[in-house]
Design a protein around this motif. Structure first.
Motif: not given
Length: 125
Positions: A27-32, A55-57
């Protein structure tokens, strides 16, 4: 590990993507990757998971317990209040309990897996 290459598969920049369960490894990789492609991204995950990952930018984090229908309803109400429409949804919520035989698995453990992995997907779509 190679980054996810959404460039060939990604929706057009500016489209709205909801990732349910966006705090895990995939999920983190997909969001990024989606943010890198110019998508608007909402990450719907458990409050504890959201609190553990920065939180990613550009990422919009929405707390949600997918096995609880009232939590899912509240999370989607928040999403609707912020976005006029949703273009894409990826469901990644789920977990695997520690390995056990069927005889060792309690009813409660089984119910928890089904609630998150199956019922959560049902409620989210």
């Amino acid at each position: 590990m190679d980054p996810i290459d959404l460039h060939r598969l990604a929706p057009a920049p500016g489209r709205r993507l909801l990732v349910v369960g966006g705090c895990g490894g995939i999920g983190t990789r997909l969001v990024r990757a989606a943010l890198d492609e110019g998508l608007e991204v909402a990450n719907m995950d458990m409050p504890a998971s959201l609190a553990q990952r920065p939180v990613l930018a550009g990422e919009w984090q929405i707390p949600c317990e997918v096995a609880r229908s009232e939590s899912v309803a509240q999370a989607f109400a928040a999403l609707s209040a912020g976005w006029q429409a949703l273009d894409h949804l990826v469901y990644l919520s789920g977990f695997t309990p520690p390995p056990a035989t069927v005889r060792e698995t309690t009813d409660a453990a089984w119910d928890e897996v089904v609630d998150v992995n199956a019922r959560g997907a049902f409620l989210a779509v």
